[in-house]
Scaffold this motif. Sequence first.
Motif, short mmCIF file in Angstrom:
data_model
loop_
_atom_site.label_atom_id
_atom_site.label_comp_id
_atom_site.label_asym_id
_atom_site.label_seq_id
_atom_site.Cartn_x
_atom_site.Cartn_y
_atom_site.Cartn_z
N LYS A 94 5.89 8.15 7.64
CA LYS A 94 5.75 6.70 7.55
C LYS A 94 6.41 5.96 8.70
O LYS A 94 6.05 4.83 9.00
CB LYS A 94 6.31 6.20 6.22
CG LYS A 94 7.77 6.55 5.98
CD LYS A 94 8.17 6.20 4.55
CE LYS A 94 9.59 6.63 4.23
NZ LYS A 94 9.97 6.34 2.83
N GLN B 117 3.77 5.28 13.02
CA GLN B 117 2.47 4.67 12.71
C GLN B 117 1.63 4.45 13.96
O GLN B 117 0.50 4.92 14.06
CB GLN B 117 2.68 3.36 11.96
CG GLN B 117 3.40 3.54 10.63
CD GLN B 117 3.38 2.29 9.77
OE1 GLN B 117 2.60 1.39 9.99
NE2 GLN B 117 4.26 2.25 8.79
N ASN C 54 -5.17 2.03 10.03
CA ASN C 54 -4.49 0.77 9.76
C ASN C 54 -4.76 0.32 8.32
O ASN C 54 -5.49 0.99 7.57
CB ASN C 54 -4.92 -0.30 10.77
CG ASN C 54 -6.43 -0.54 10.76
OD1 ASN C 54 -7.08 -0.50 9.70
ND2 ASN C 54 -7.00 -0.79 11.93
N GLN C 55 -4.18 -0.80 7.95
CA GLN C 55 -4.30 -1.26 6.57
C GLN C 55 -5.75 -1.52 6.17
O GLN C 55 -6.17 -1.21 5.04
CB GLN C 55 -3.46 -2.53 6.37
CG GLN C 55 -1.97 -2.27 6.28
CD GLN C 55 -1.62 -1.30 5.17
OE1 GLN C 55 -2.05 -1.44 4.02
NE2 GLN C 55 -0.82 -0.28 5.50
N GLU C 56 -6.51 -2.09 7.07
CA GLU C 56 -7.92 -2.36 6.77
C GLU C 56 -8.68 -1.05 6.52
O GLU C 56 -9.49 -0.95 5.59
CB GLU C 56 -8.57 -3.11 7.94
CG GLU C 56 -10.02 -3.48 7.70
CD GLU C 56 -10.61 -4.26 8.88
OE1 GLU C 56 -11.84 -4.46 8.89
OE2 GLU C 56 -9.85 -4.66 9.78
N LEU D 150 -7.31 1.84 5.57
CA LEU D 150 -6.80 2.45 4.35
C LEU D 150 -7.40 1.80 3.10
O LEU D 150 -7.59 2.47 2.07
CB LEU D 150 -5.27 2.34 4.31
CG LEU D 150 -4.51 3.18 5.33
CD1 LEU D 150 -3.03 2.86 5.30
CD2 LEU D 150 -4.73 4.68 5.08
N GLN D 151 -7.71 0.52 3.20
CA GLN D 151 -8.31 -0.18 2.07
C GLN D 151 -9.81 0.06 1.95
O GLN D 151 -10.41 -0.15 0.90
CB GLN D 151 -8.04 -1.68 2.19
CG GLN D 151 -6.57 -2.05 2.01
CD GLN D 151 -6.27 -3.50 2.35
OE1 GLN D 151 -7.18 -4.28 2.63
NE2 GLN D 151 -5.00 -3.86 2.34
N HIS E 105 1.36 8.62 5.63
CA HIS E 105 2.67 7.97 5.49
C HIS E 105 3.31 8.24 4.13
O HIS E 105 3.96 7.36 3.56
CB HIS E 105 2.53 6.45 5.71
CG HIS E 105 1.99 6.10 7.06
ND1 HIS E 105 1.35 4.90 7.31
CD2 HIS E 105 1.96 6.79 8.23
CE1 HIS E 105 0.98 4.87 8.59
NE2 HIS E 105 1.33 6.01 9.15
#
Length: 320
Positions: free
Chosen positions: A55, A58, A65-67, A69-70, A78
Motif C-alpha cells: 500500500k 502506489q 487508480n481509484q477509478e 479499482l471501482q 495494496h
Amino acid sequence: MVQNIALNVAANYIMTNYLISIVGPTAIGKTNLSIALAQHFHTEIISADSRQFFKEMQIGTAAPNQEELQAAPHHFIHHKSIFEDYNVGAFEKDALNTLENLFKKNRLAIMVGGSGLYVDAVTKGLDDFPEIDPSVRNNLNIILDKDGLEPLKKQLKELDINTYKTIALENPHRVMRALEVCIGSGKPYSSFINKKKDSRNFKTLSIGLTAEREVIYQRINERVDLMVDMGLLEEAKRLYPNKELNSLNTVGYKELFKYFEGEWTLDFAISEIKKNSRRFAKRQLTWFKKTDDISWFDYKTHVAEIINAITEKIERDEAS
C-alpha cells in the motif's frame, strides 16, 4: 453477438472453472484489458503483480487508480505493508483461496500481472524447496553488500550450471535464492525444479498483450514521465528511510534513492528508471515466451476480438 455468446458461455455452457490470465510486458495495457473483461464477464480481478501488493508503493508500481479499482472488483492490490513478510508461497495460498470463493459466484475469473513467477505460482504451482537456515541468506547478503553480485554469480555457476544458464543473472534476489538452496541443501537448485505439482481445479486461458519493441519502450518512457508528474519523487522520499527493505529494491525507487544520496543527478536517475524498466520488460517477454499456450494479441486489438477468442476457446473446450 459477442455479448450474447459470452453470456451464454458464462451462464450455461461452462462445465468447469476458467481463470483468464492476462500477461505481457509492463506498460502494455494489461490493466485496461482486465477491467474490460471483468465487466463483460461480470467477474472479479486478481492481481499477480508482486509490487502492487504494498500500500505504500502506489505511483511507482503503476497500480490501478481509484477509478479503475471501482470499475471492477480487485484483489491483492495494496493489501499488505512493506513491513510485512509476504512472499510468492503465501500469495499462491491466498490466491487459490480467493479463487475458490470467486468460482462459487462465477465460473470465470481474471488474473492480471507481469510477475511471471507469481503468475506461474497460481496457474502451475510452485516447486517444493527444502527449508533453508536463515544464516545462509544472511551470509549471501554480506557478500552482496561488500563485493557486489559478481562473486555470487560465479559461485552459482560452480554449484549449478543449469540454473546459471536459465535465471535472470542481473536479479540479485533470483541469484541469492538459487544459491541459498544450493548451499543449504547441498543439492543443485535445478534438482528441485519441475517436479510433480498439485493439480488445479480450474483451467487457465492465457492472453498475452505485446507490441513492437520500439512501441513498448516508448510506452515505458511515457509512463515513467507520467509517474514523475504524479509525484513519484515525493513518494520515494517518504519510503527512503526504509530503503533496505527487499520490497523497495524495485525499479522506480532504488534509482531515486541514489539521487537522494547524492550519487546521481535527478535527470540521470529518471533515465535509469526508464532503462531498467525497459530491461524488466525484456525479461518479462522472455519469461512468458517460454509458455506455449499463451494466445498473443497486439496491444491495439479491440477488446471485442479478444472476448470472442476467449469465448470460442471455451466453447471448443466444453464441446470436446
